[in-house]
Design an enzyme around this catalytic site. Structure first.
Site, PDB file in Angstrom:
ATOM      1  CB  THR A  99      -1.031  -0.057   1.013  1.00  0.00           C
ATOM      2  OG1 THR A  99       0.121  -0.052   2.581  1.00  0.00           O
ATOM      3  CG2 THR A  99      -1.829  -1.072   1.420  1.00  0.00           C
ATOM      4  N   GLY A 102       3.127   1.441   5.050  1.00  0.00           N
ATOM      5  CA  GLY A 102       3.965   0.969   5.992  1.00  0.00           C
ATOM      6  C   GLY A 102       5.618   1.597   5.809  1.00  0.00           C
ATOM      7  CG  ASN A 131       4.789  18.603   0.256  1.00  0.00           C
ATOM      8  OD1 ASN A 131       4.064  18.236  -0.662  1.00  0.00           O
ATOM      9  ND2 ASN A 131       4.395  19.424   1.368  1.00  0.00           N
ATOM     10  NE  ARG A 141       0.750  -7.289  -2.033  1.00  0.00           N
ATOM     11  CZ  ARG A 141       1.029  -7.962  -1.066  1.00  0.00           C
ATOM     12  NH1 ARG A 141       0.297  -7.495   0.158  1.00  0.00           N
ATOM     13  NH2 ARG A 141       1.722  -8.989  -1.001  1.00  0.00           N
ATOM     14  CG  HIS A 165       5.505  25.942  -0.997  1.00  0.00           C
ATOM     15  ND1 HIS A 165       4.349  25.821  -0.568  1.00  0.00           N
ATOM     16  CD2 HIS A 165       5.394  26.645  -2.335  1.00  0.00           C
ATOM     17  CE1 HIS A 165       3.570  25.964  -1.379  1.00  0.00           C
ATOM     18  NE2 HIS A 165       3.992  26.636  -2.464  1.00  0.00           N
ATOM     19  NE  ARG A 168       3.006  27.498   3.863  1.00  0.00           N
ATOM     20  CZ  ARG A 168       2.317  27.977   2.853  1.00  0.00           C
ATOM     21  NH1 ARG A 168       1.973  26.894   1.700  1.00  0.00           N
ATOM     22  NH2 ARG A 168       1.479  29.003   2.925  1.00  0.00           N
TER      23      ARG A 168
HETATM   24  C1  RB5 Z   1       2.954  -6.783   3.198  1.00  0.00           C
HETATM   25  O1  RB5 Z   1       1.850  -7.758   2.919  1.00  0.00           O
HETATM   26  C2  RB5 Z   1       2.068  -5.633   3.216  1.00  0.00           C
HETATM   27  O2  RB5 Z   1       1.749  -5.661   4.524  1.00  0.00           O
HETATM   28  C3  RB5 Z   1       3.100  -4.561   2.899  1.00  0.00           C
HETATM   29  O3  RB5 Z   1       3.589  -4.565   1.572  1.00  0.00           O
HETATM   30  C4  RB5 Z   1       2.427  -3.066   3.068  1.00  0.00           C
HETATM   31  O4  RB5 Z   1       1.477  -2.862   2.178  1.00  0.00           O
HETATM   32  C5  RB5 Z   1       2.471  -2.543   4.298  1.00  0.00           C
HETATM   33  O5  RB5 Z   1       2.067  -1.224   4.767  1.00  0.00           O
END
Ligand code: RB5
Length: 182
Positions: A99, A102, A131, A141, A165, A168
């Site tokens: 995503t 993380g 920024n 994904r 900017h 900031r």
């Molecule tokens: C892995 O499964 C997934 O959790 C990682 O790639 C990510 O999306 C975490 O934020």
């Protein structure tokens, strides 16, 4: 540090000239920026997809893994790249996970890192203009390779606007300084 964004506009141009009735064509691409790139298993495919785009832009990416789709922990790879950007050892960084969330959480813990999670070109452009983002996070994904390539192109060719900017960003720096001293 040099503003590479302006220079980038002039790289990867294909020049043609005519001599003796033959057209000669050559690519003037040269390395003008060094970056660190990392991902977890959910970002490997996208990392491979954007590699030719980086080359075309004259961006040399040192790969800090992972390189297979075997499950790994994103903080291990995010930390490596963010640390290099934070310490000024590379000009910029790219991190990719499923995503992008993380990797963003990890990267933005590091002083001097301004990581931008981008799923479309407008945010990528604004993250540079407003920024001065120095670390691009892509969601492997969520978007496809074509969108990722567009994001990478705009992110590396858009300069920081400065002006209001900068004030900031100075405030972000002040927050970092206050928290690090604790
Ligand atoms: C892995 O499964 C997934 O959790 C990682 O790639 C990510 O999306 C975490 O934020």
């Amino acid at each position: 540090m040099m503003d590479y964004s302006k220079v980038l506009l002039f790289v990867s141009l294909t020049y043609q000239y005519k001599a003796d009735n033959i057209f000669y064509s050559f690519n003037d691409s040269e390395v003008i920026m060094k970056i660190a790139i990392g991902c977890d298993h959910a970002g490997v495919a996208m990392k491979n997809e954007i590699a030719p785009v980086l080359k075309e832009l004259g961006v040399e990416g040192e790969d800090y893994g992972t390189t297979t789709e075997e499950s790994v922990d994103y903080p291990d790879f995010g930390e490596k790249v963010a640390e290099l950007v934070s310490g000024g050892k590379v000009d910029r960084g790219i991190l990719i996970c499923g995503t992008g969330i993380g990797m963003s959480i990890v990267a933005n813990k590091f002083p001097n890192v301004r990581a931008a999670l981008c799923s479309e070109s407008f945010s990528a452009q604004m993250s540079r203009l407003h920024n001065d983002a120095n670390l691009l996070v892509l969601p492997g994904r969520v978007i496809n390779g074509t969108t990722a390539a567009d994001i990478v192109r705009i992110w590396f060719t858009t300069p920081f606007e400065g002006g209001r900017h900068q004030k900031r960003l100075d405030k972000i720096k002040a927050i970092e300084a206050r928290l690090i001293c604790k």
